[in-house]
Design an enzyme around this catalytic site. Structure first.
Site, PDB file in Angstrom:
ATOM      1  N   LYS A  43       2.071   4.618  -0.988  1.00  0.00           N
ATOM      2  CA  LYS A  43       1.400   5.932  -1.550  1.00  0.00           C
ATOM      3  C   LYS A  43       1.930   7.140  -0.584  1.00  0.00           C
ATOM      4  O   LYS A  43       2.144   6.914   0.527  1.00  0.00           O
ATOM      5  CB  LYS A  43       0.043   5.727  -1.624  1.00  0.00           C
ATOM      6  CG  LYS A  43      -0.733   5.438  -0.519  1.00  0.00           C
ATOM      7  CD  LYS A  43      -2.196   5.463  -0.867  1.00  0.00           C
ATOM      8  CE  LYS A  43      -2.911   4.916   0.225  1.00  0.00           C
ATOM      9  NZ  LYS A  43      -4.419   4.571  -0.020  1.00  0.00           N
TER      10      LYS A  43
ATOM     11  N   ASN B  46       0.426   7.425   2.969  1.00  0.00           N
ATOM     12  CA  ASN B  46       0.819   6.282   4.141  1.00  0.00           C
ATOM     13  C   ASN B  46       2.414   6.355   4.548  1.00  0.00           C
ATOM     14  O   ASN B  46       2.692   5.958   5.421  1.00  0.00           O
ATOM     15  CB  ASN B  46       0.742   4.963   3.842  1.00  0.00           C
ATOM     16  CG  ASN B  46      -0.819   4.425   3.486  1.00  0.00           C
ATOM     17  OD1 ASN B  46      -1.714   5.264   4.029  1.00  0.00           O
ATOM     18  ND2 ASN B  46      -1.163   3.483   2.954  1.00  0.00           N
TER      19      ASN B  46
ATOM     20  N   ASP C 226       0.626  -1.247  -0.096  1.00  0.00           N
ATOM     21  CA  ASP C 226      -0.232   0.074  -0.083  1.00  0.00           C
ATOM     22  C   ASP C 226       0.840   1.214   0.008  1.00  0.00           C
ATOM     23  O   ASP C 226       0.474   2.404   0.859  1.00  0.00           O
ATOM     24  CB  ASP C 226      -1.008  -0.002   1.118  1.00  0.00           C
ATOM     25  CG  ASP C 226      -2.344   0.813   0.939  1.00  0.00           C
ATOM     26  OD1 ASP C 226      -2.437   1.346  -0.275  1.00  0.00           O
ATOM     27  OD2 ASP C 226      -3.089   1.076   1.925  1.00  0.00           O
TER      28      ASP C 226
HETATM   29  P1  ADP Z   1      -6.895   3.046   7.702  1.00  0.00           P
HETATM   30  O1  ADP Z   1      -6.126   1.943   7.465  1.00  0.00           O
HETATM   31  O2  ADP Z   1      -8.422   3.004   7.951  1.00  0.00           O
HETATM   32  O3  ADP Z   1      -6.660   3.868   6.270  1.00  0.00           O
HETATM   33  P2  ADP Z   1      -4.851   4.690   8.740  1.00  0.00           P
HETATM   34  O4  ADP Z   1      -3.829   3.887   9.372  1.00  0.00           O
HETATM   35  O5  ADP Z   1      -4.488   5.186   7.208  1.00  0.00           O
HETATM   36  O6  ADP Z   1      -6.337   3.902   8.749  1.00  0.00           O
HETATM   37  O7  ADP Z   1      -5.155   6.105   9.606  1.00  0.00           O
HETATM   38  C1  ADP Z   1      -6.049   7.031   9.111  1.00  0.00           C
HETATM   39  C2  ADP Z   1      -5.560   8.516   9.234  1.00  0.00           C
HETATM   40  O8  ADP Z   1      -5.172   8.658  10.337  1.00  0.00           O
HETATM   41  C3  ADP Z   1      -4.409   8.523   8.339  1.00  0.00           C
HETATM   42  O9  ADP Z   1      -4.617   9.181   7.235  1.00  0.00           O
HETATM   43  C4  ADP Z   1      -3.633   9.789   9.172  1.00  0.00           C
HETATM   44  O10 ADP Z   1      -4.164  10.975   8.901  1.00  0.00           O
HETATM   45  C5  ADP Z   1      -3.918   9.494  10.818  1.00  0.00           C
HETATM   46  N1  ADP Z   1      -2.929   8.789  11.199  1.00  0.00           N
HETATM   47  C6  ADP Z   1      -2.929   7.576  11.140  1.00  0.00           C
HETATM   48  N2  ADP Z   1      -1.907   7.056  11.817  1.00  0.00           N
HETATM   49  C7  ADP Z   1      -1.232   8.162  12.430  1.00  0.00           C
HETATM   50  C8  ADP Z   1       0.016   8.235  13.454  1.00  0.00           C
HETATM   51  N3  ADP Z   1       0.714   7.297  13.577  1.00  0.00           N
HETATM   52  N4  ADP Z   1       0.188   9.695  13.453  1.00  0.00           N
HETATM   53  C9  ADP Z   1      -0.400  10.645  13.198  1.00  0.00           C
HETATM   54  N5  ADP Z   1      -1.895  10.438  12.274  1.00  0.00           N
HETATM   55  C10 ADP Z   1      -1.921   9.139  11.915  1.00  0.00           C
HETATM   56 MG    MG Z   2      -4.985   4.622   5.431  1.00  0.00          MG
END
Ligand code: ADP
Ligand code: MG
Ligand code: MG
Length: 536
Positions: free
Chosen positions: A310, A313, A308
């Protein structure tokens, strides 16, 4: 920005500034109180007596073993020597020789007061190799031998000492149940597929984390349980400065929560598109690409494909280092096997993924090509910004058309992207026989010292503003919809129990040390016979 948003941001900023114990609860010592040693017996009898895990990998274990060694005249300088030999490896080329000489004079010479007898015989050999070639592996044999020695008799003595009793006490604290009361909650940082991500702070230590909540009803409705467990189980086994680490996993009535390293600097998508003209300057492109490359290597060494890659992420921390996040699609390959599965994000999927072929790690190197392209050009390789494409057309372009390179690409960068964006995975850079070494030795990375980069000692080219909140305003993050008509049953509990494992050892111990809790609590009584039962 509305007033609620400003209040939420300033509360978060205040919490982030905390340090020197500022964010700790008044009752923090009580929260981390050691159980009486008699309550640690069962753990003491069942814990695996593995030198490497107990005295090298686990940070608190390492500290206590170090204190033990310092209490024994014949072991006193072993740990300083191990530390220095580790530091030697990440010295810059100019400094390495003199640093190596200092180590030899201080620890491997008979006349020195800090001489480490058991490996003193390496002194002569190391001195000679240092003269002709000051490469990184000069102290490798000496390091191995010293560990070999320590894992014998000294380790057995350690297991009988008060330092190991104290280790068991820390382990019992580590194993306390984790609930929502373990944390304070600040503003929402973002939203994912199964729930929201919030900034939070551990009450006992003051450390900030990001809490990714996965709502039970959402997961059940969309059959996301296996996926959530997969993400959790992959994360808890990793320990890389280039991948977010999982520090706690726990459940509440409504959700399962993953507590992750907080990344305050925003994601790369934000930095590419929302600050100035689209794209990043070459020094940043190279630096982020190199760190992503190390993160991917860490995953690939453990037979994990990320799938994944991109800009969204890849997240920045306070200092400007990146970590790979969101391992929801990552998968562990069983030994030597390939997988199939059309997963990822349209636009970043490799041709073999779209074509439903079997693959190994190849989609990740394709993903790195897309990422470097996008950071450089300020647009993705197969789609102009704002262009609306059908899924079919996107797939056709990825599989059949060649991406275009404008003059923003240096010849090295262009060649790097072309090699990674090779349609045939067998011909692609990273997937040929030389593997990751092929990627690291590409001229695009000619000025990167990967050894120092991997040790985290390279200064990032850009540091996020510590006063900024690099995410959407609270009001602009869409409300998370609620699911109706899903009933949680007893049969779901089995899965929740697998998820709800509390603290993850290495990150939790790191937190205790980094936040100063270890130092303040780890006091021993006079004469240091047996640790007193601290009572606050
Ligand atoms: P999903 O798997 O549901 O897509 P993500 O892990 O991508 O969830 O998290 C969703 C959003 O939360 C991210 O796009 C980011 O904005 C925020 N986020 C996720 N992990 C972190 C982190 N470790 N620190 C800060 N923000 C985070
Ligand atoms: Mg995500
Ligand atoms: Mg995900």
């Amino acid at each position: 920005m509305e007033i609620d948003g400003m209040v939420a941001n300033s509360a978060l900023l205040r919490a982030r500034e905390g340090g020197g114990g500022k964010g700790r609860s008044r009752k923090w010592k009580k929260m981390l109180r050691f159980p009486h040693i008699s309550q640690c017996m069962e753990l003491g009898n069942t814990i695996a007596r593995d030198y490497s895990s107990l005295c090298v990998k686990q940070p608190i274990g390492r500290q206590l073993f170090c204190l033990f060694c310092q209490s024994k005249p014949e072991l006193r300088h072993c740990n300083s020597l191990l530390d220095k030999m580790g530091e030697y490896e990440v010295q810059s080329d100019e400094d390495r020789k003199s640093f190596g000489m200092q180590i030899i004079n201080r620890f491997l010479s008979r006349q020195s007061s800090e001489c480490v007898q058991v490996v003193e015989s390496y002194g002569k050999r190391c001195r000679e190799s240092l003269e002709v070639w000051h490469g990184r592996d000069i102290f490798i044999d000496c390091t191995d031998d010293l560990h070999e020695y320590l894992s014998g008799d000294p380790f057995l003595q350690y297991l009988q000492s008060m330092y190991f009793e104290r280790f068991l006490q820390w382990k019992m604290v580590e194993r306390q149940p984790v609930t929502k009361h373990t944390f304070r909650q600040y503003r929402m940082l973002g939203k994912g597929g199964f729930g929201e991500v919030w900034a939070c702070q551990v009450r006992a230590s003051g450390k900030m984390y990001a809490c990714k909540k996965l709502e039970k009803t959402h997961m059940k409705k969309r059959r996301g349980e296996a996926m959530a467990l997969n993400e959790k189980q992959i994360l808890e086994k990793l320990n890389s400065r280039f991948v977010v680490s999982l520090a706690y996993a726990y459940e509440t009535k409504q959700s399962l929560c993953l507590v992750l390293s907080i990344m305050n600097g925003g994601d790369l998508r934000f930095h590419i598109y929302n600050i100035g003209p689209p794209g990043l300057e070459p020094a940043r492109v190279q630096f982020y690409a190199a760190e992503v490359c190390c993160g991917l290597h860490h995953l690939h060494q453990r037979n994990i494909v990320y799938r994944d890659l991109k800009p969204e992420n890849i997240l920045l921390d306070d200092n400007g280092h990146i970590r790979i996040s969101d391992l929801g699609l990552a998968v562990k390959l069983s030994e030597g096997n390939l997988v199939r599965g059309r997963v990822g994000t349209l636009g970043y999927m490799a041709p073999e993924v779209i074509g439903h072929e079997y693959y190994g790690i190849s989609p990740d190197w394709w993903g790195l090509g897309c990422l470097v392209y996008e950071m450089t050009a300020g647009r993705s390789p197969f789609k102009r910004q704002g262009e609306q494409l059908t899924e079919k057309e996107m797939e056709r372009r990825i599989q059949e058309t060649e991406e275009k390179y404008r003059k923003t690409f240096s010849s090295e960068t262009e060649d790097f992207c072309r090699s990674l964006l090779t349609k045939d995975p067998r011909q692609r850079l990273g997937c040929r026989r030389c593997g990751v070494e092929g990627v690291k030795s590409h001229p695009f990375f000619s000025t990167v010292n990967f050894r120092r980069l991997e040790a985290g000692v390279i200064e990032p080219p850009f540091k996020p503003n510590p006063r900024a909140v690099y995410c959407k305003d609270v009001q602009d993050i869409d409300e998370f919809s609620t699911v109706k008509g899903v009933i949680l049953e007893r049969t779901d509990d089995d899965f929740y129990t697998k998820f709800n494992t509390g603290c993850v050892a290495i990150p939790w111990q790191t937190e205790m040390i980094e936040m100063g809790c270890f130092k303040e609590l780890n006091v021993f009584g006079p004469q240091g016979s047996r640790p007193p039962d601290l009572d606050w």
